[in-house]
Write an enzyme that holds these catalytic residues in place. Structure first.
Site, PDB file in Angstrom:
ATOM      1  N   HIS A 415      72.954  50.011  53.607  1.00  0.00           N
ATOM      2  CA  HIS A 415      72.363  50.966  52.667  1.00  0.00           C
ATOM      3  C   HIS A 415      73.091  50.808  51.340  1.00  0.00           C
ATOM      4  O   HIS A 415      74.141  51.417  51.109  1.00  0.00           O
ATOM      5  CB  HIS A 415      72.529  52.378  53.245  1.00  0.00           C
ATOM      6  CG  HIS A 415      71.967  53.466  52.390  1.00  0.00           C
ATOM      7  ND1 HIS A 415      70.732  54.018  52.599  1.00  0.00           N
ATOM      8  CD2 HIS A 415      72.465  54.103  51.306  1.00  0.00           C
ATOM      9  CE1 HIS A 415      70.503  54.954  51.702  1.00  0.00           C
ATOM     10  NE2 HIS A 415      71.545  55.027  50.900  1.00  0.00           N
ATOM     11  N   ASP A 460      70.876  48.298  62.691  1.00  0.00           N
ATOM     12  CA  ASP A 460      71.029  47.781  61.329  1.00  0.00           C
ATOM     13  C   ASP A 460      69.829  48.240  60.503  1.00  0.00           C
ATOM     14  O   ASP A 460      68.902  47.480  60.250  1.00  0.00           O
ATOM     15  CB  ASP A 460      71.118  46.251  61.402  1.00  0.00           C
ATOM     16  CG  ASP A 460      71.453  45.636  60.050  1.00  0.00           C
ATOM     17  OD1 ASP A 460      71.779  46.389  59.106  1.00  0.00           O
ATOM     18  OD2 ASP A 460      71.379  44.391  59.954  1.00  0.00           O
ATOM     19  N   GLU A 469      75.827  52.811  55.692  1.00  0.00           N
ATOM     20  CA  GLU A 469      76.169  52.722  54.281  1.00  0.00           C
ATOM     21  C   GLU A 469      77.538  52.051  54.155  1.00  0.00           C
ATOM     22  O   GLU A 469      78.211  51.781  55.162  1.00  0.00           O
ATOM     23  CB  GLU A 469      76.176  54.105  53.595  1.00  0.00           C
ATOM     24  CG  GLU A 469      76.254  53.981  52.069  1.00  0.00           C
ATOM     25  CD  GLU A 469      75.830  55.223  51.282  1.00  0.00           C
ATOM     26  OE1 GLU A 469      75.430  56.224  51.890  1.00  0.00           O
ATOM     27  OE2 GLU A 469      75.906  55.172  50.039  1.00  0.00           O
TER      28      GLU A 469
END
Ligand SMILES: [Ca+2]
Length: 769
Positions: A415, A460, A469
């Site tokens: 992310h 994932d 993240e």
């Protein structure tokens, strides 16, 4: 490789030596060069620094924690850094970012009250929640409400808060000054002295900030800080270390005396120092003061006690498993010491850093630590870092771009905005990039992603900012731990041992991993005689770890969530179960008690155990991961919301992979109160919406309206009934009337921009044709 991640986080004029820069064949370039100027600015050039995470905020609490932890790792394992050829890389990067921190000291003065320091640049609401794209292409100098709004928040004497952030700047500048004093390509004693001077000015300034922690005046806080005395202790410990580095005696240095006085209130309070993270740095102060041997012998004993307590909390017996419902931290089935779902890896990595630091034989006050204790600490730390590098049941590396073998997986969709965009700036990049199939076009090498949940579950998924993240603080303790392990690895090999024989204590390694010691370690300790003492197993901690204090809210989110995450810490809460029958009735159980996922429904925090078991059997029947039931419903505080979670939300959402939102959004009292009907509404929304965030956005933007329930329903309906997208649905439905909302949706659907349509529908004239 870890510093490659930091080079990709650079803001401002990205230097050509950054391996992520366009100049070096990467994808990053100059960005946010106007920070500090324009609306919300302070008329100063504040370009530079590192972006915090997958977004483009510059947040100076986690930044200072990260820089000082990285510097600690470099100083402590200097030899390992040099052997690996990474010393200059580390110093170059830390010098670069410390120069930015010095710029944030916008008014430097020897008069404490005259100083000013920047707490944060950027705005959670306008930057982080509405912008997905490249930092290089983000508008700048915009007014409040536009995507280019970059306010600068200052810490001032008049405001009286922010000792936490200023203290972390002290720690950063002082620690980096020590790196710059040492030999190397970027050695610079003049700059080292300047940084140390700044650090001292800022420390005096921090002392005047008696009202405590800083929070952004606008209310949206990415890292709600809960403590500043710990940061002051860490800062003071660095000033002590700098004094000793310059030749002072650790026993008599006044800086060390000050540091001891900041440490003392923590003595006897393991609950506030036993975890190390961006909110809790007292434990690291103890580690650093122990290295220096600051103060009296009695003081030194308190550091060692503190470290022992920290290790008791983290180096738990193997029987303390998450599946059995053990208190946190607990081991995942694959062996990760799990404390919190948000960035689970970074907590374990920080504990590993402490273990490795406290296992050295060369530390000033650490010589009395028994050999067996040192081995156990080193080997425990290795087990944790190894987990992150792929030694786990999924063969999943948690480091982008790193796979120990070709059969391992590595995160490909972190992310992270800039790496999720096409490498060519000509290709537009927006929220659609969040859902692009396939790996991020640019590889964010070296980044440690959040990590698995308590059952080793991880996917994932670019949308999952809880597990996937990245952040500057995630990599910080981890980087030092890597260097320490590299040093140990070399020492073990040199001694003719292996990790297995070393950890079982059948092969002895003298001073494994030590920094070159002034007293020459026996030069050729090849076949060392076995340790005279029988290898004592790691002493099991006699009593369970003290209950964790209110867990510092984990890495707050980021993304589209506009509010700090309600701490999901699923403490076996004593909240009274409304269920009249405390004994789980096996009659309605629909899953087998030999099924571990089913057994997890017997955890004490599960208030509706039968529905949990039904959830397990439903997911098993669908061939889905049944661990999602307890995993995605943990931390939900009330029985009513848990029932929705187990009963409909997770069973429906699991196949779509958005069951995490059953917890983060639909089970969060901040979002739905304690109303099961609203939780249900949320659960339905995440099933229909293309993005669960759109649902939480609907809830958030309508919450203050007088007809919030109607507006919320209208917004959620917009998500499935129109194609204008979640952001536009939210913006339209936060208008005051049903008529305006509907007109706005029609306007956007007709091709006009959201901003124009919200203005027009609000009854004002279009500002642009
Ligand atoms: Ca703190």
């Amino acid at each position: 490789m870890s510093f490659r991640f930091y080079e990709a986080q650079m803001s401002g004029n990205v230097p050509s030596w950054s391996r992520a820069s366009l100049a070096a064949g990467g994808w990053r370039n100059r960005s946010h060069a106007l920070d500090g100027t324009g609306p919300g600015g302070v008329n100063l050039d504040l370009s530079g620094g590192w972006y915090d995470a997958g977004d483009h905020l510059k947040l100076h609490l986690p930044l200072g924690v990260s820089v000082s932890l990285l510097a600690y790792g470099a100083l402590t394992w200097e030899a390992a850094y040099r052997t690996a050829g990474q010393w200059d890389t580390a110093v170059r990067n830390l010098n670069w970012v410390a120069s930015y921190i010095a710029k944030c000291h916008t008014q430097a003065s020897d008069t404490p009250a005259s100083n000013k320091f920047v707490a944060q640049i950027g705005d959670v609401a306008t930057d982080h929640n509405t912008w997905w794209g490249r930092p290089e292409q983000q508008p700048e100098n915009g007014a409040q409400g536009s995507a280019g709004y970059r306010p600068v928040w200052l810490i001032t004497y008049a405001n009286g808060k922010g000792a936490d952030i200023v203290a972390e700047a002290v720690a950063s500048l002082a620690s980096v000054s020590l790196l710059l004093k040492r030999a190397g390509a970027y050695s610079n004693t003049t700059k080292a002295a300047a940084f140390l001077n700044r650090a001292k000015q800022l420390f005096e300034f921090a002392k005047t900030l008696n009202s405590g922690v800083w929070a952004p005046p606008e209310g949206l806080n990415a890292y709600p800080s809960s403590s500043w005395n710990d940061d002051m202790a860490w800062a003071a410990a660095w000033l002590c270390r700098a004094d000793v580095d310059a030749g002072a005696s650790a026993a008599t240095s006044s800086a060390c005396g000050v540091a001891v006085s900041y440490w003392k209130p923590f003595v006897g309070n393991p609950g506030v120092y036993q975890d190390v993270n961006w909110d809790r740095m007292a434990g690291m102060a103890a580690v650093l003061l122990r290295d220096v041997a600051a103060g009296t012998a009695t003081d030194v004993a308190t550091y060692n006690t503190a470290i022992s307590n920290m290790m008791k909390r983290w180096m738990i017996p193997a029987t303390q498993t998450c599946i059995s419902g053990s208190a946190l931290p607990c081991y995942t089935p694959g062996g990760l010491a799990y404390r919190d779902g948000w960035g689970s890896n970074r907590h374990a990595a920080n504990a590993a850093l402490v273990a490795l630091a406290a296992a050295r034989g060369d530390a000033g006050a650490g010589l009395e630590v028994a050999y067996s204790t040192r081995v156990n600490r080193n080997c425990w730390a290795r087990s944790q870092i190894d987990y992150m590098l792929g030694s786990n049941p999924q063969s999943q590396s948690y480091v982008v771009g790193y796979k120990p073998t070709s059969s391992h997986k590595a995160p490909e969709k972190p992310h992270h905005r800039s790496s999720s965009c096409d490498a060519s700036y000509a290709t537009p990049c927006n929220w659609a990039a969040l859902d692009n199939a396939g790996p991020n076009p640019s590889v964010l090498r070296g980044a440690l992603v959040g990590g698995p949940d308590r059952y080793d579950v991880y996917a994932d998924n670019r949308r999952d900012y809880v597990k996937n993240e990245v952040a500057v603080d995630f990599n910080a303790g981890y980087t030092g731990a890597l260097a320490a392990l590299a040093g140990l690895d070399a020492a073990i090999t040199k001694a003719g041992c292996t990790w297995t024989t070393y950890c079982s204590m059948s092969c002895t390694v003298v001073d494994a991993g030590a920094v070159p010691s002034p007293s020459p370690p026996s030069p050729a300790p090849s076949p060392v005689p076995p340790s005279p003492k029988p290898p004592s197993p790691v002493p099991p901690s006699p009593k369970p770890p003290a209950p964790s204090p209110p867990s510092p809210s984990p890495k707050p989110s980021p993304t589209p969530s506009t509010s700090p995450k309600p701490s999901p810490s699923p403490s076996p809460s004593p909240s009274p179960s409304p269920s009249p029958s405390p004994s789980p009735s096996p009659v309605t159980s629909t899953c087998s008690s030999s099924d571990w996922a089913c057994a997890a429904c017997s955890n004490s925090w599960v208030l509706d155990q039968n529905t949990c078991r039904t959830c397990v059997s439903t997911l098993r029947a669908k061939g889905l991961d049944a661990g999602k039931c307890t995993n995605s419903c943990s931390g939900i505080a009330t029985a009513g919301l848990q029932t929705v979670c187990f009963g409909t939300c997770v069973p429906n959402a699991a196949a779509k992979g958005v069951d995490w939102a059953c917890n983060q959004y639909c089970g969060a009292t901040l979002m739905v109160g304690t109303d099961p009907a609203r939780s249900q509404q949320c659960g339905t929304c995440i099933l229909g919406a293309s993005n669960p965030w759109d649902c939480t956005n609907c809830i958030t933007v309508t919450s203050s309206l007088s007809d919030a329930a109607t507006a919320r329903a209208s917004c959620m309906s917009c998500l499935t009934a129109t194609t204008i997208g979640g952001y536009a649905c939210g913006e339209c439905n936060k208008l005051a009337t049903a008529t305006a909302r509907s007109a706005c949706q029609t306007c956007v659907a007709g091709g006009k921009g959201v901003w124009d349509c919200t203005q027009a529908s609000a009854g004002r004239r279009l500002l642009r044709a």
